[in-house]
Write an enzyme that holds these catalytic residues in place. Sequence first.
Site, PDB file in Angstrom:
ATOM      1  N   ARG A 123      -3.342  -4.720   7.341  1.00  0.00           N
ATOM      2  CA  ARG A 123      -4.374  -5.382   8.144  1.00  0.00           C
ATOM      3  C   ARG A 123      -5.703  -4.616   8.160  1.00  0.00           C
ATOM      4  NH1 ARG A 123       0.361  -6.945  11.510  1.00  0.00           N
ATOM      5  NH2 ARG A 123       0.476  -9.223  11.479  1.00  0.00           N
ATOM      6  N   HIS A 144       0.868  -1.178   0.000  1.00  0.00           N
ATOM      7  CA  HIS A 144       0.000   0.000   0.000  1.00  0.00           C
ATOM      8  C   HIS A 144       0.903   1.225   0.000  1.00  0.00           C
ATOM      9  CE1 HIS A 144       1.006   0.276   4.226  1.00  0.00           C
ATOM     10  NE2 HIS A 144       0.546  -0.943   4.417  1.00  0.00           N
ATOM     11  N   GLN A 182       9.677  -1.317  15.906  1.00  0.00           N
ATOM     12  CA  GLN A 182      10.573  -1.984  14.951  1.00  0.00           C
ATOM     13  C   GLN A 182      11.729  -1.049  14.570  1.00  0.00           C
ATOM     14  OE1 GLN A 182       9.387  -4.955  11.817  1.00  0.00           O
ATOM     15  NE2 GLN A 182       9.317  -3.117  10.564  1.00  0.00           N
ATOM     16  N   GLY A 218       1.910   3.128   2.225  1.00  0.00           N
ATOM     17  CA  GLY A 218       2.961   3.157   3.248  1.00  0.00           C
ATOM     18  C   GLY A 218       4.252   2.575   2.677  1.00  0.00           C
ATOM     19  N   HIS A 219       4.131   1.483   1.913  1.00  0.00           N
ATOM     20  CA  HIS A 219       5.315   0.848   1.332  1.00  0.00           C
ATOM     21  C   HIS A 219       5.859   1.664   0.150  1.00  0.00           C
ATOM     22  CE1 HIS A 219       2.955  -2.739   2.880  1.00  0.00           C
ATOM     23  NE2 HIS A 219       4.116  -2.891   3.500  1.00  0.00           N
TER      24      HIS A 219
HETATM   25  O1  PAF Z   1       7.680  -4.568   8.795  1.00  0.00           O
HETATM   26  C1  PAF Z   1       7.635  -5.632   8.159  1.00  0.00           C
HETATM   27  O2  PAF Z   1       6.922  -5.764   7.152  1.00  0.00           O
HETATM   28  C2  PAF Z   1       8.475  -6.817   8.648  1.00  0.00           C
HETATM   29  O3  PAF Z   1       8.562  -6.833  10.033  1.00  0.00           O
HETATM   30  C3  PAF Z   1       9.878  -6.867   8.005  1.00  0.00           C
HETATM   31  C4  PAF Z   1      10.697  -5.649   8.395  1.00  0.00           C
HETATM   32  C5  PAF Z   1       9.752  -6.932   6.497  1.00  0.00           C
HETATM   33  C6  PAF Z   1      10.636  -8.101   8.488  1.00  0.00           C
HETATM   34  O4  PAF Z   1       9.970  -9.269   8.145  1.00  0.00           O
END
Ligand code: PAF
Length: 289
Positions: free
Chosen positions: A187, A34, A153, A36-37
């Site tokens: 999600r 999406h 993260q 965000g990516h």
């Molecule tokens: O944020 C994510 O989508 C996952 O945690 C990642 C960084 C790709 C690691 O699997």
Amino acid sequence: MKVIRAIQEMQNEVKKMKQSPKTIGFVPTMGYLHEGHTTLVDEARKNNDVVIMSIFVNPLQFGPTEDFEKYPRDEERDKQIAEDHGVDYLFLPTVDEMYPEQMGIEVSVTDRVDVLCGKSRPGHFSGVVTVLTKLFHITQADHVYFGKKDAQQVAVVDQMIKNLNFPITLHPVSTVRENDGLAKSSRNVYLSKKERDEAVHLYQSLCLAQKKIFDGEKNPAIIVNEVKKYIQSNTSGTIDYVEILAFPTLQPLKVINQPFIIAVAVQFDKARLIDNFIMSADGKIDHIA
Ligand code: PAF
């Protein structure tokens, strides 16, 4: 765009790239792409000669009762989106390719994980850091891009890069939101219509916290309490946590006097949503590096 499924082939390509002084930007994802990516890809594209994206739903970071099997996947759509946004290499390994045998060595995370999602998802961040160690080695990237929506993260990867001396620069990128403020997430597709309408209140609760800080409130407990009350009155979800912590150390704070995160997690029927604001002590959204 070249689609690569084998680790060896990816490593051969990287070896060729490294023969000339090219910078490699890397966007690790679990797919179902999406905005965000794609914002991460756009950032990587602006600042690197080569952009590698990985799509791999990593079983190691899912608990036994979590949604690994059900995690949304759409490879054809993802390939199109990656290509449209100028990804040069899409690395799409299978689980067998990444984990051909039981892992005998994993990276474990002991700091910044006993709070927020780490508390309710034991082992999650060790799974994340283990797969990232593999992916950083495979891609030999110079720059890596992560969304601030997954702020814990970001904090864990920040420490991983420092503690394990990865020659890679971390770029946290601002959360991308829907028009009403809901943070974009793979999600969100699991939300019912009613829950989707309610979900905006996660964002609104963070705005409320920010307003309290602008008004001079420095006591985290008071703000957390207000935010909890707001979410409880405006959604049918169950609060997993509302926390205020120093950022990026994720240490508890008695008084808001340094950069911090306010983070919320709410469980709806089929989706657990998270959101956060990372702010300076005066309530301004902080541009952390
Ligand atoms: O944020 C994510 O989508 C996952 O945690 C990642 C960084 C790709 C690691 O699997």
